[in-house]
Scaffold this motif. Structure first.
Motif: not given
Length: 313
Positions: A19-20, A53, A57, A115, A173, A175, A257-258, A261, A265
């Motif tokens: 995850s980020p 990236s 997004l 982002s 964020d 998410s 988009n996936y 993300k 990361d």
């Protein structure tokens, strides 16, 4: 050994298990334990991977959902972003934080976390140290918000409408807004997501305005500094338009988009890995304090406004 560890952590950061915050933490741990084996190459890769990236997004941005969030939701985000930027500027002056640090942290707090920093940072000519510390500060606070916001909402007996709006205005964020709102309920998730999308759209005017200001400053100073036009923001907009009005590519857009993300990361790992202890010493604790205070002010005042009935959706 340092090369093996570098590639192992980089690959892990580009997987769904990361995850980020975890990716950034892995990079910071690597920077403290090992000497970066690809320091020069990493800088170039990081810059382009960030921009790619951000474009990816855009394939997760549905413009129709933003419109359906209503004029009030858009108005709240505009007022909230203006307040956060002004408050961030004032705090930066008060704490004597380096201007670009203060600007990046304020932008991440005001719009959509990592982002926004990823989009604005290269345009503002931010250094690797400035990007690393700003992203680190935002993602630490973002992780805390994801954990504590649902508990606060429950303790205060907030309705799902209230909580969704608060999460969209106060969590960095997208998410994490989705994660916190989903824990609270379906209505909170719907409101949180749509208002947050309206907030995230401000990446575009903020990046363009930053580019204009930097160009004006370099022109007035007489220094022949080349400022790259943020073309990736144009592709971000085109990606959002395609996702909204060309539904045949929905499956492709989902995977793009996936992938974006995961790419973000991996970028965060590269940024963290380039942040040596000496860099942290040079930066100091003031940017972190700036980010914490700004987040507490934005979160508290938006909560007060919602609980008092001054804003609603």
């Amino acid at each position: 050994m340092s090369k093996i560890l570098f590639f192992a952590l980089l690959l892990f950061s580009a997987t769904p298990w990361a995850s980020p915050p975890i990716a950034l933490l892995c990079g910071l741990i690597f920077a403290f334990l090992c000497k970066h084996p690809f320091a020069d190459q990493s800088k170039a890769v990081t810059r382009y991977l960030l921009q790619i990236s951000v474009v990816g997004l855009g394939f997760g941005m549905n413009l129709q959902q933003v419109i359906r969030a209503g004029r009030s939701g858009f108005l709240y985000t505009a007022l909230g972003i203006t307040f956060a930027m002004l408050c961030g500027w004032a705090l930066g002056k008060l704490l004597q934080v380096e201007p670009r640090h203060a600007f990046l942290i304020s932008t991440g707090t005001a719009i959509c976390g990592g982002s926004a920093i990823a989009a604005v940072g290269p345009v503002a000519n931010a250094t690797d140290d400035e990007m690393s510390v700003s992203l680190g500060t935002i993602f630490i606070l973002n992780s805390i918000a994801l954990l504590i916001f649902p508990t606060i909402g429950t303790r205060l007996h907030m309705t799902q409408n209230q909580f969704g709006l608060w999460a969209a205005l106060a969590i960095h964020d997208t998410s994490s807004v989705v994660g916190a709102s989903a824990k609270y309920g379906a209505i909170a998730l719907a409101i949180g997501t749509t208002v947050k999308l309206a907030r995230a759209l401000w990446i575009v005017p903020m990046t363009l305005a930053t580019s204009y200001v930097v160009r004006r400053q370099t022109h007035s100073s007489g220094q022949p500094v080349k400022i790259a036009w943020p073309w990736f923001i144009l592709f971000f907009c085109l990606a959002a338009v395609a996702n909204t009005y060309l539904p045949r590519g929905a499956t492709l857009y989902h995977w793009l988009n996936y992938a974006a993300k995961l790419g973000l990361d991996a970028t965060l790992f590269l940024i963290g890995a380039s942040l040596a202890p000496a860099s942290l010493k040079r930066v100091g604790v003031r940017p972190l304090l700036h980010g914490i205070l700004l987040w507490l002010i934005v979160g508290s005042l938006s909560l007060l406004a919602i609980r008092s009935g001054w804003i609603s959706i």
